[in-house]
Design a protein around this motif. Structure first.
Motif, PDB file in Angstrom:
ATOM      1  N   ILE A  31       4.700   7.218  62.193  1.00  0.00           N
ATOM      2  CA  ILE A  31       3.454   7.193  62.978  1.00  0.00           C
ATOM      3  C   ILE A  31       2.565   8.366  62.598  1.00  0.00           C
ATOM      4  O   ILE A  31       1.358   8.196  62.365  1.00  0.00           O
ATOM      5  CB  ILE A  31       3.761   7.200  64.501  1.00  0.00           C
ATOM      6  N   TRP A  32       3.131   9.577  62.503  1.00  0.00           N
ATOM      7  CA  TRP A  32       2.330  10.764  62.185  1.00  0.00           C
ATOM      8  C   TRP A  32       1.719  10.649  60.784  1.00  0.00           C
ATOM      9  O   TRP A  32       0.565  11.009  60.585  1.00  0.00           O
ATOM     10  CB  TRP A  32       3.164  12.031  62.311  1.00  0.00           C
ATOM     11  N   THR A  33       2.477  10.154  59.825  1.00  0.00           N
ATOM     12  CA  THR A  33       1.944  10.050  58.461  1.00  0.00           C
ATOM     13  C   THR A  33       0.866   8.975  58.350  1.00  0.00           C
ATOM     14  O   THR A  33       0.040   9.029  57.431  1.00  0.00           O
ATOM     15  CB  THR A  33       3.055   9.768  57.427  1.00  0.00           C
ATOM     16  N   GLN A  34       0.849   8.034  59.256  1.00  0.00           N
ATOM     17  CA  GLN A  34      -0.152   6.971  59.214  1.00  0.00           C
ATOM     18  C   GLN A  34      -1.480   7.386  59.856  1.00  0.00           C
ATOM     19  O   GLN A  34      -2.486   6.700  59.678  1.00  0.00           O
ATOM     20  CB  GLN A  34       0.381   5.698  59.888  1.00  0.00           C
ATOM     21  N   PHE A  35      -1.480   8.470  60.605  1.00  0.00           N
ATOM     22  CA  PHE A  35      -2.733   8.971  61.174  1.00  0.00           C
ATOM     23  C   PHE A  35      -3.622   9.493  60.053  1.00  0.00           C
ATOM     24  O   PHE A  35      -3.152  10.134  59.113  1.00  0.00           O
ATOM     25  CB  PHE A  35      -2.483  10.125  62.156  1.00  0.00           C
ATOM     26  N   ASP A  36      -4.903   9.253  60.207  1.00  0.00           N
ATOM     27  CA  ASP A  36      -5.831   9.851  59.230  1.00  0.00           C
ATOM     28  C   ASP A  36      -6.039  11.326  59.586  1.00  0.00           C
ATOM     29  O   ASP A  36      -5.629  11.789  60.646  1.00  0.00           O
ATOM     30  CB  ASP A  36      -7.164   9.086  59.183  1.00  0.00           C
ATOM     31  N   THR A  39      -7.696  12.140  62.975  1.00  0.00           N
ATOM     32  CA  THR A  39      -6.838  11.938  64.147  1.00  0.00           C
ATOM     33  C   THR A  39      -5.856  13.094  64.294  1.00  0.00           C
ATOM     34  O   THR A  39      -5.646  13.614  65.394  1.00  0.00           O
ATOM     35  CB  THR A  39      -6.076  10.603  64.025  1.00  0.00           C
ATOM     36  N   LYS A  40      -5.258  13.509  63.179  1.00  0.00           N
ATOM     37  CA  LYS A  40      -4.312  14.627  63.225  1.00  0.00           C
ATOM     38  C   LYS A  40      -5.000  15.895  63.718  1.00  0.00           C
ATOM     39  O   LYS A  40      -4.439  16.659  64.498  1.00  0.00           O
ATOM     40  CB  LYS A  40      -3.701  14.873  61.849  1.00  0.00           C
ATOM     41  N   SER A  42      -7.476  16.087  65.671  1.00  0.00           N
ATOM     42  CA  SER A  42      -7.913  15.969  67.064  1.00  0.00           C
ATOM     43  C   SER A  42      -6.851  16.468  68.052  1.00  0.00           C
ATOM     44  O   SER A  42      -7.150  16.690  69.216  1.00  0.00           O
ATOM     45  CB  SER A  42      -8.298  14.526  67.386  1.00  0.00           C
ATOM     46  N   PHE A  43      -5.613  16.628  67.597  1.00  0.00           N
ATOM     47  CA  PHE A  43      -4.561  17.161  68.452  1.00  0.00           C
ATOM     48  C   PHE A  43      -4.690  18.681  68.515  1.00  0.00           C
ATOM     49  O   PHE A  43      -4.687  19.356  67.495  1.00  0.00           O
ATOM     50  CB  PHE A  43      -3.166  16.814  67.892  1.00  0.00           C
ATOM     51  N   ARG A  48       0.211  19.411  70.419  1.00  0.00           N
ATOM     52  CA  ARG A  48       1.263  19.336  69.404  1.00  0.00           C
ATOM     53  C   ARG A  48       2.561  19.971  69.925  1.00  0.00           C
ATOM     54  O   ARG A  48       3.645  19.422  69.734  1.00  0.00           O
ATOM     55  CB  ARG A  48       0.823  20.031  68.114  1.00  0.00           C
TER      56      ARG A  48
END
Length: 153
Positions: A31-36, A39-40, A42-43, A48
């Motif tokens: 899931i984390w690797t699929q975020f652009d 999106t990453k 934005s956390f 985190r």
């Protein structure tokens, strides 16, 4: 060198916890690797850390589930459950009970408290019944409780 006379831990629970832990790591990793990148980014650092703390708590519980066990020594019984561990001298062990339909082995102490020994559970089938009988024999041999120490009353 140890004076351990008997130890038992459930295989099915350890396997289930390991599979769940590895699946959880893989799922969150995918899931984390699929975020652009947006999106990453934005956390926040707090979000985190919160996710990591939650993830760590789940893995810790799975670890504790995988490591439940009961060990008998010449002078004591050591029970490691998921959230709590117990060490009882044999003189404090009054009875062990593992009746048909019980989820796990029950220990009754000198104060009348009932402690579930999660390591010896019905899900293990015949292996658990054999372990309960062996533990009861060790307990009797080391002076635990009156004659009520039987794995299946």
């Amino acid at each position: 060198m140890t004076d351990r006379l008997f130890t038992f831990h459930p295989r099915s629970v350890a396997i289930m916890a390991a599979v769940m832990g590895f699946s959880l790591i893989a799922l969150f990793g995918v899931i984390w690797t699929q975020f652009d990148a947006g999106t990453k980014e934005s956390f926040s650092w707090f979000q985190r850390l919160t996710l990591l703390a939650f993830f760590g708590a789940i893995l810790w519980i799975l670890y504790r589930m995988a490591t439940v066990r009961v060990s008998a020594y010449a002078d004591r019984l050591r029970v490691r459950n998921v959230f709590k561990s117990y060490t009882l001298p044999w003189s404090d062990v009054r009875a062990l009970r593992f009746r048909s339909g019980d989820a796990w082995l029950q220990l009754f102490d000198a104060d009348g408290n009932r402690i579930g020994i999660l390591a010896v559970q019905a899900a293990e089938g015949r292996r658990a019944s054999t372990a309960a009988k062996e533990l009861a024999a060790v307990a009797r041999a080391h002076g635990a409780g009156p004659s009520q120490l039987t794995p299946e009353n």
